[in-house]
Design a protein around this motif. Structure first.
Motif, mmCIF file in Angstrom:
data_model
loop_
_atom_site.group_PDB
_atom_site.id
_atom_site.type_symbol
_atom_site.label_atom_id
_atom_site.label_comp_id
_atom_site.label_asym_id
_atom_site.label_seq_id
_atom_site.Cartn_x
_atom_site.Cartn_y
_atom_site.Cartn_z
ATOM 1 N N ASP A 117 0.872 -1.217 0.053
ATOM 2 C CA ASP A 117 -0.011 -0.080 -0.076
ATOM 3 C C ASP A 117 0.991 1.263 0.135
ATOM 4 O O ASP A 117 0.650 2.288 -0.455
ATOM 5 C CB ASP A 117 -0.900 0.122 1.478
ATOM 6 N N SER A 118 1.784 1.262 0.843
ATOM 7 C CA SER A 118 2.868 2.261 0.757
ATOM 8 C C SER A 118 3.543 2.603 -0.482
ATOM 9 O O SER A 118 3.658 3.916 -1.033
ATOM 10 C CB SER A 118 4.046 2.097 1.870
ATOM 11 N N LEU A 119 3.971 1.472 -1.297
ATOM 12 C CA LEU A 119 4.440 1.569 -2.690
ATOM 13 C C LEU A 119 3.356 2.220 -3.473
ATOM 14 O O LEU A 119 3.925 3.194 -4.249
ATOM 15 C CB LEU A 119 4.821 0.341 -2.997
ATOM 16 N N ALA A 120 2.123 1.624 -3.511
ATOM 17 C CA ALA A 120 1.224 2.244 -4.362
ATOM 18 C C ALA A 120 1.058 3.883 -4.127
ATOM 19 O O ALA A 120 0.641 4.549 -5.145
ATOM 20 C CB ALA A 120 -0.161 1.421 -4.139
ATOM 21 N N LYS A 121 0.748 4.189 -2.693
ATOM 22 C CA LYS A 121 0.450 5.500 -2.628
ATOM 23 C C LYS A 121 1.875 6.561 -2.957
ATOM 24 O O LYS A 121 1.578 7.554 -3.642
ATOM 25 C CB LYS A 121 0.496 5.888 -1.005
ATOM 26 N N VAL A 122 2.919 5.951 -2.890
ATOM 27 C CA VAL A 122 4.098 6.884 -3.476
ATOM 28 C C VAL A 122 4.189 6.885 -4.994
ATOM 29 O O VAL A 122 4.334 7.695 -5.734
ATOM 30 C CB VAL A 122 5.424 6.233 -3.004
ATOM 31 N N GLU A 123 3.857 5.850 -5.568
ATOM 32 C CA GLU A 123 3.770 5.865 -7.190
ATOM 33 C C GLU A 123 2.694 6.743 -7.568
ATOM 34 O O GLU A 123 2.799 7.408 -8.614
ATOM 35 C CB GLU A 123 3.541 4.432 -7.653
ATOM 36 N N TYR A 124 1.501 6.752 -6.813
ATOM 37 C CA TYR A 124 0.363 7.466 -7.163
ATOM 38 C C TYR A 124 0.688 9.119 -7.150
ATOM 39 O O TYR A 124 0.443 9.748 -7.916
ATOM 40 C CB TYR A 124 -0.938 7.132 -6.532
ATOM 41 N N GLU A 125 1.275 9.429 -6.108
ATOM 42 C CA GLU A 125 1.944 10.658 -5.898
ATOM 43 C C GLU A 125 2.859 11.159 -7.113
ATOM 44 O O GLU A 125 2.887 12.259 -7.374
ATOM 45 C CB GLU A 125 2.521 10.872 -4.474
ATOM 46 N N THR A 126 3.684 10.112 -7.346
ATOM 47 C CA THR A 126 4.502 10.501 -8.571
ATOM 48 C C THR A 126 3.899 10.831 -9.611
ATOM 49 O O THR A 126 4.254 11.528 -10.627
ATOM 50 C CB THR A 126 5.694 9.086 -8.700
ATOM 51 N N TRP A 127 2.887 10.045 -10.084
ATOM 52 C CA TRP A 127 2.076 10.158 -11.187
ATOM 53 C C TRP A 127 1.381 11.667 -11.384
ATOM 54 O O TRP A 127 1.413 12.324 -12.037
ATOM 55 C CB TRP A 127 1.231 9.111 -11.657
ATOM 56 N N LEU A 128 0.891 11.919 -9.979
ATOM 57 C CA LEU A 128 0.389 13.349 -9.803
ATOM 58 C C LEU A 128 1.091 14.331 -10.150
ATOM 59 O O LEU A 128 0.835 15.533 -10.810
ATOM 60 C CB LEU A 128 -0.356 13.234 -8.609
ATOM 61 N N ASN A 129 2.253 14.240 -10.181
ATOM 62 C CA ASN A 129 3.314 15.053 -10.093
ATOM 63 C C ASN A 129 4.273 15.077 -11.411
ATOM 64 O O ASN A 129 5.204 15.878 -11.576
ATOM 65 C CB ASN A 129 4.441 15.009 -8.907
#
Length: 88
Positions: free
Chosen positions: A57-69
């Motif tokens: 879950d932590s990995l998925a959240k960081v990846e999602y933030e990366t995509w948003l940026n």
């Protein structure tokens, strides 16, 4: 930073090594290490030590933030989200 859930709430199947996490997210292992270096991600502290494992879950959240940026913008060298993985 995205904290990991308490150890007693983590399903062992949700823990991955750097290599497994990189394959799961279709990114390089160096990207995972960069997220750790930047403080966006931490490994799960296991009693008695062992390999560094990361929570799904932590990995998925960081990846999602990366995509948003903007990581999916071709001009910045990112990949497009709708790209299908090519058979190796």
């Amino acid at each position: 930073m995205y904290p990991n859930p308490p150890l007693d709430e983590i399903d062992p199947d949700d823990l991955m090594t750097v290599k497994q996490a990189a394959a799961w997210l279709w990114i390089g292992e160096s990207t995972i290490r960069l997220w750790v270096h930047r403080g966006k991600l931490t490994h799960v502290d296991l009693p008695g030590g062992g390999p560094r494992l990361y929570h799904r879950d932590s990995l998925a959240k960081v990846e999602y933030e990366t995509w948003l940026n903007g990581a999916d913008r071709p001009l910045r060298g990112g990949r497009k989200r709708d790209l299908e993985r090519q058979a190796a």
